[in-house]
Design a protein around this motif. Structure first.
Motif, PDB file in Angstrom:
ATOM      1  N   GLN A  69     -10.932 -15.499  28.221  1.00 37.75           N
ATOM      2  CA  GLN A  69     -10.916 -14.052  28.400  1.00 37.75           C
ATOM      3  C   GLN A  69     -11.974 -13.609  29.414  1.00 37.75           C
ATOM      4  O   GLN A  69     -11.705 -12.793  30.304  1.00 37.75           O
ATOM      5  N   PHE A  70     -13.176 -14.175  29.308  1.00 37.76           N
ATOM      6  CA  PHE A  70     -14.232 -13.795  30.245  1.00 37.76           C
ATOM      7  C   PHE A  70     -14.112 -14.549  31.575  1.00 37.76           C
ATOM      8  O   PHE A  70     -14.669 -14.099  32.576  1.00 37.76           O
ATOM      9  N   MET A  71     -13.417 -15.674  31.596  1.00 36.47           N
ATOM     10  CA  MET A  71     -13.133 -16.331  32.871  1.00 36.47           C
ATOM     11  C   MET A  71     -12.255 -15.449  33.744  1.00 36.47           C
ATOM     12  O   MET A  71     -12.397 -15.421  34.972  1.00 36.47           O
ATOM     13  N   GLU A  72     -11.352 -14.703  33.109  1.00 36.13           N
ATOM     14  CA  GLU A  72     -10.419 -13.862  33.857  1.00 36.13           C
ATOM     15  C   GLU A  72     -10.726 -12.376  33.706  1.00 36.13           C
ATOM     16  O   GLU A  72      -9.993 -11.536  34.252  1.00 36.13           O
ATOM     17  N   LEU A 478     -20.388 -13.783  39.227  1.00 39.54           N
ATOM     18  CA  LEU A 478     -20.424 -13.231  37.871  1.00 39.54           C
ATOM     19  C   LEU A 478     -19.968 -11.781  37.847  1.00 39.54           C
ATOM     20  O   LEU A 478     -19.348 -11.330  36.875  1.00 39.54           O
ATOM     21  N   VAL A 479     -20.271 -11.035  38.900  1.00 38.39           N
ATOM     22  CA  VAL A 479     -19.854  -9.636  38.971  1.00 38.39           C
ATOM     23  C   VAL A 479     -18.359  -9.527  39.252  1.00 38.39           C
ATOM     24  O   VAL A 479     -17.629  -8.810  38.558  1.00 38.39           O
ATOM     25  N   ARG A 480     -17.893 -10.242  40.289  1.00 34.64           N
ATOM     26  CA  ARG A 480     -16.504 -10.075  40.728  1.00 34.64           C
ATOM     27  C   ARG A 480     -15.498 -10.738  39.791  1.00 34.64           C
ATOM     28  O   ARG A 480     -14.433 -10.181  39.530  1.00 34.64           O
ATOM     29  N   LYS A 481     -15.828 -11.908  39.277  1.00 38.51           N
ATOM     30  CA  LYS A 481     -14.868 -12.667  38.488  1.00 38.51           C
ATOM     31  C   LYS A 481     -15.022 -12.489  36.982  1.00 38.51           C
ATOM     32  O   LYS A 481     -14.057 -12.636  36.232  1.00 38.51           O
ATOM     33  N   HIS A 482     -16.237 -12.182  36.546  1.00 35.99           N
ATOM     34  CA  HIS A 482     -16.491 -12.165  35.102  1.00 35.99           C
ATOM     35  C   HIS A 482     -16.971 -10.808  34.583  1.00 35.99           C
ATOM     36  O   HIS A 482     -17.299 -10.687  33.407  1.00 35.99           O
ATOM     37  N   GLY A 483     -17.050  -9.810  35.461  1.00 29.67           N
ATOM     38  CA  GLY A 483     -17.355  -8.454  35.012  1.00 29.67           C
ATOM     39  C   GLY A 483     -18.775  -8.234  34.557  1.00 29.67           C
ATOM     40  O   GLY A 483     -19.014  -7.402  33.672  1.00 29.67           O
ATOM     41  N   LEU A 484     -19.749  -8.940  35.150  1.00 28.26           N
ATOM     42  CA  LEU A 484     -21.123  -8.818  34.673  1.00 28.26           C
ATOM     43  C   LEU A 484     -21.752  -7.478  35.026  1.00 28.26           C
ATOM     44  O   LEU A 484     -22.728  -7.081  34.399  1.00 28.26           O
ATOM     45  N   ARG A 485     -21.236  -6.769  36.027  1.00 29.01           N
ATOM     46  CA  ARG A 485     -21.888  -5.521  36.459  1.00 29.01           C
ATOM     47  C   ARG A 485     -21.846  -4.442  35.387  1.00 29.01           C
ATOM     48  O   ARG A 485     -22.748  -3.616  35.299  1.00 29.01           O
ATOM     49  N   ARG A 486     -20.819  -4.428  34.561  1.00 30.36           N
ATOM     50  CA  ARG A 486     -20.667  -3.382  33.542  1.00 30.36           C
ATOM     51  C   ARG A 486     -20.483  -4.001  32.163  1.00 30.36           C
ATOM     52  O   ARG A 486     -19.721  -4.961  32.002  1.00 30.36           O
ATOM     53  N   HIS A 487     -21.162  -3.425  31.198  1.00 35.05           N
ATOM     54  CA  HIS A 487     -21.008  -3.894  29.820  1.00 35.05           C
ATOM     55  C   HIS A 487     -19.725  -3.347  29.207  1.00 35.05           C
ATOM     56  O   HIS A 487     -19.283  -2.238  29.536  1.00 35.05           O
ATOM     57  N   ARG A 488     -19.152  -4.137  28.315  1.00 27.00           N
ATOM     58  CA  ARG A 488     -18.005  -3.681  27.525  1.00 27.00           C
ATOM     59  C   ARG A 488     -18.445  -3.057  26.203  1.00 27.00           C
ATOM     60  O   ARG A 488     -17.759  -2.191  25.670  1.00 27.00           O
ATOM     61  N   ARG A 495     -24.788  -6.549  23.748  1.00 29.79           N
ATOM     62  CA  ARG A 495     -24.919  -6.666  25.200  1.00 29.79           C
ATOM     63  C   ARG A 495     -25.459  -8.044  25.600  1.00 29.79           C
ATOM     64  O   ARG A 495     -24.987  -8.660  26.548  1.00 29.79           O
ATOM     65  N   ALA A 496     -26.460  -8.522  24.880  1.00 29.85           N
ATOM     66  CA  ALA A 496     -26.996  -9.848  25.172  1.00 29.85           C
ATOM     67  C   ALA A 496     -25.944 -10.931  24.912  1.00 29.85           C
ATOM     68  O   ALA A 496     -25.828 -11.901  25.692  1.00 29.85           O
ATOM     69  N   PHE A 497     -25.181 -10.795  23.831  1.00 24.88           N
ATOM     70  CA  PHE A 497     -24.123 -11.752  23.501  1.00 24.88           C
ATOM     71  C   PHE A 497     -23.045 -11.755  24.579  1.00 24.88           C
ATOM     72  O   PHE A 497     -22.570 -12.821  25.010  1.00 24.88           O
ATOM     73  N   GLU A 498     -22.673 -10.580  25.042  1.00 24.82           N
ATOM     74  CA  GLU A 498     -21.662 -10.471  26.097  1.00 24.82           C
ATOM     75  C   GLU A 498     -22.109 -11.203  27.364  1.00 24.82           C
ATOM     76  O   GLU A 498     -21.330 -11.922  27.991  1.00 24.82           O
ATOM     77  N   ASN A 499     -23.365 -11.026  27.738  1.00 22.17           N
ATOM     78  CA  ASN A 499     -23.879 -11.703  28.932  1.00 22.17           C
ATOM     79  C   ASN A 499     -23.844 -13.220  28.767  1.00 22.17           C
ATOM     80  O   ASN A 499     -23.530 -13.954  29.713  1.00 22.17           O
ATOM     81  N   LEU A 500     -24.166 -13.705  27.571  1.00 24.76           N
ATOM     82  CA  LEU A 500     -24.113 -15.142  27.313  1.00 24.76           C
ATOM     83  C   LEU A 500     -22.683 -15.669  27.390  1.00 24.76           C
ATOM     84  O   LEU A 500     -22.445 -16.767  27.921  1.00 24.76           O
ATOM     85  N   LEU A 501     -21.725 -14.916  26.877  1.00 23.12           N
ATOM     86  CA  LEU A 501     -20.329 -15.350  26.937  1.00 23.12           C
ATOM     87  C   LEU A 501     -19.844 -15.422  28.382  1.00 23.12           C
ATOM     88  O   LEU A 501     -19.105 -16.348  28.758  1.00 23.12           O
ATOM     89  N   LYS A 502     -20.251 -14.471  29.195  1.00 19.57           N
ATOM     90  CA  LYS A 502     -19.854 -14.508  30.605  1.00 19.57           C
ATOM     91  C   LYS A 502     -20.488 -15.705  31.312  1.00 19.57           C
ATOM     92  O   LYS A 502     -19.847 -16.343  32.157  1.00 19.57           O
ATOM     93  N   GLY A 503     -21.738 -16.000  30.973  1.00 17.45           N
ATOM     94  CA  GLY A 503     -22.377 -17.183  31.538  1.00 17.45           C
ATOM     95  C   GLY A 503     -21.696 -18.462  31.091  1.00 17.45           C
ATOM     96  O   GLY A 503     -21.499 -19.395  31.890  1.00 17.45           O
ATOM     97  N   ALA A 504     -21.308 -18.539  29.809  1.00 15.67           N
ATOM     98  CA  ALA A 504     -20.619 -19.726  29.298  1.00 15.67           C
ATOM     99  C   ALA A 504     -19.252 -19.879  29.951  1.00 15.67           C
ATOM    100  O   ALA A 504     -18.819 -21.009  30.261  1.00 15.67           O
ATOM    101  N   ALA A 505     -18.552 -18.766  30.168  1.00 14.59           N
ATOM    102  CA  ALA A 505     -17.243 -18.831  30.829  1.00 14.59           C
ATOM    103  C   ALA A 505     -17.382 -19.337  32.256  1.00 14.59           C
ATOM    104  O   ALA A 505     -16.573 -20.154  32.722  1.00 14.59           O
TER     105      ALA A 505
END
Length: 543
Positions: A69-72, A478-488, A495-505
């Motif tokens: 999900q966070f990969m895409e 991370l911004v363009r492909k995984h949406g790191l610029r904006r939190h969900r 928020r910290a968990f979301e950032n970790l998931l994007k990094g793991a993806a």
């Protein structure tokens, strides 16, 4: 719910036939299905589930789907749909073609379960552990760190909207938690006044100021009412705690009257929205945002694949160097301390240079320049700490040498030159405009910073710093492909968990590519070896 482990080694025959026929061997999802299906096993999540009860959906399945999900960069509902309709996802997940998937809400409940059990780092750590096990991370190697501004899932509020929303959320929380107390203690007109959101868009300046005063008075009245008649459980509600903090930051009593504070509150503490109290306002190089700051650390070995080794979430107004101790601590816990760590000037400070030396880490980055307004800088003076004396560019010695303790516990030195000598000095206009003479303040690690400033001017240092800018490409990815610029999500932990998931993806995607590249190299090497063997045998047959 109880956990029934699924067999990750077994690939259903129908999806195996379809996937191997349609997906190229370099496709990331095929690589995951062929080599990384067990990268997250149900055993990793066993402690999060009870031993009895209704069977739960496989947590390893939900975890990998979350990474996809966070990969895409897609939402929960679409991710759950992709599990049903996409053959490449089914191949990677080892699901039969006819698998009907699960309800999208299961992804939310899975993330919530991890947060409730304080296991928000579990997925990131397992992916990174697999990368280490496959030999892609060099011990005591090169790493680089940089930060990125991330916007919170909130909108910008004016001062009036902030206090009004804070009071509205507090009244709503009280009505939900103790409707009888609200009906008994709060007038119906008060509850109605703060039942809906209000905007100050059409208000004049005078009307806006009057509204601020009225809301401030109402908030103080509610807090006093809570202290006087409410049970402790109501006074400890999160919305009430936010109300109490916001009012302390924005209002004060003067002669018994509630009014706006005359002094401003430190921006690192100021709550800018009650909908996510952890969000802070910040500005950097003219760019303003409300959210937080994410520090990303990745490997920087030349020529090899680069993987994220840490993702740290910090307050938006915080200085970059303050995050280094936490980053280093987690890298040490993973047995991944860097030998060289490349950073920009925001991370380089005297204390961090000293701590890096103690830890055996070469912190590579330029120090911030001396920004004192004087033309003659501290570097133009000769400093002798042993003799407790300084000599100015004109050869005059200092007359005072004092030591003070800074808020962080370190020592700083205050040096003063004679006012009469400075007044008669021909360089006075370039040195100081103060009537008391030139003064200097040296931090405990000034010499380290000064040495780094000199070193940064060398060609060798500039050449070494070429390893740092590539982190910008990672942040862009991370911004363009995984949406790191904006939190969900809202909430500090989410928020910290979301950032970790994007990094793991991001790591999982890079790992799949690295394995595909390694397989291609091995196949080419094997073919070359076979070819050489055939070439050697031919002459003997001809003879």
């Amino acid at each position: 719910m109880t956990l029934h482990r699924r067999d990750l080694a077994a690939m259903p025959a129908d999806i195996a036939a379809v996937g191997q026929a349609l997906l190229p061997e370099s496709n990331p999802y095929r690589v995951i299905g062929d080599h990384l299906a067990d990268v997250l096993d149900d055993a990793h999540f066993a402690d999060l589930y009870a031993t009895t009860g209704r069977a739960a959906i496989s947590p390893s399945l939900l975890a990998v789907v979350t990474l996809f999900q966070f990969m895409e960069n897609i939402p929960d509902r679409e991710a759950a749909e992709q599990v049903v309709v996409r053959l490449d996802w089914k191949y990677a997940l080892h699901l039969p073609v006819t698998d009907a998937g699960f309800d999208f809400s299961c992804l939310c409940y899975f993330r919530q379960r991890l947060l409730e059990q304080a296991q928000e780092r579990l997925v990131f750590e397992q992916i990174l552990g697999q990368i280490q096990a496959l030999g892609f991370v060099k011990k005591r190697g090169k790493q680089r760190t940089d930060s990125l501004a991330v916007l919170g899932a909130v909108r910008q509020l004016s001062a009036l909207e902030t206090v009004t929303e804070t009071l509205r959320l507090a009244v709503r929380a009280l009505a939900q938690a103790a409707p009888d107390w609200v009906a008994r203690e709060l007038p119906a007109s008060f509850v109605e006044a703060y039942a809906h959101s209000r905007s100050d868009y059409r208000l004049s300046a005078d009307e806006r100021q009057a509204a601020l005063q009225q809301v401030g008075h109402d908030g103080v009245w509610l807090l006093e009412r809570l202290e006087a008649t409410a049970p402790a459980t109501l006074r400890e509600l999160e919305a009430i705690a936010v109300l109490r903090t916001v009012w302390a930051q924005r209002y004060e009593r003067v002669d018994g009257r509630v009014q706006g504070r005359a002094t401003t509150v430190d921006c690192t503490e100021l709550i800018v929205t009650p909908h996510d109290p952890g969000v802070r306002a910040a500005e950097k190089r003219g760019t303003k945002w409300r959210g937080d700051k994410v520090h990303v650390t990745e490997t920087a070995e030349p020529g090899g694949p680069h993987f994220l080794t840490d993702v740290t979430t910090a307050a938006a107004p915080s200085v970059d160097s303050a995050a280094l101790p936490r980053i280093r601590q987690r890298l040490a816990e993973r047995a991944l301390p860097p030998g060289e760590q490349y950073v920009d000037a925001g991370y380089v400070s005297g204390p961090q240079l000293a701590q890096s030396q103690d830890a055996g880490i070469d912190l590579v980055g330029p120090a911030l320049p001396d920004t004192t307004p004087n033309h003659l800088k501290i570097a133009d003076f000769t400093i002798d700490r042993a003799a407790k004396r300084a000599i100015c560019p004109q050869g005059h010695p200092s007359v005072k040498w004092g030591v003070s303790i800074e808020p962080d516990g370190s020592e700083s030195v205050h040096i003063q030159f004679a006012a009469a000598v400075c007044a008669a000095c021909p360089l006075r206009a370039q040195c100081t405009t103060g009537k008391s003479g030139r003064s200097l303040r040296l931090s405990a690690h000034y010499e380290l910073v000064a040495a780094r400033r000199r070193e940064a001017q060398t060609e060798e240092f500039r050449e070494g710093m070429r390893a740092r800018p590539a982190i910008e490409a990672t942040l862009s990815e991370l911004v363009r492909k995984h949406g790191l610029r904006r939190h969900r999500y809202r909430g500090e932990a989410k928020r910290a968990f979301e950032n970790l998931l994007k990094g793991a993806a991001c790591n999982l995607k890079r790992l799949a590519r690295a394995l595909a590249a390694r397989g291609a190299r091995d196949a080419a090497a094997s073919a070359q070896t076979v070819g050489r063997g055939q070439g050697v045998a031919a002459p003997s047959l001809a003879a």
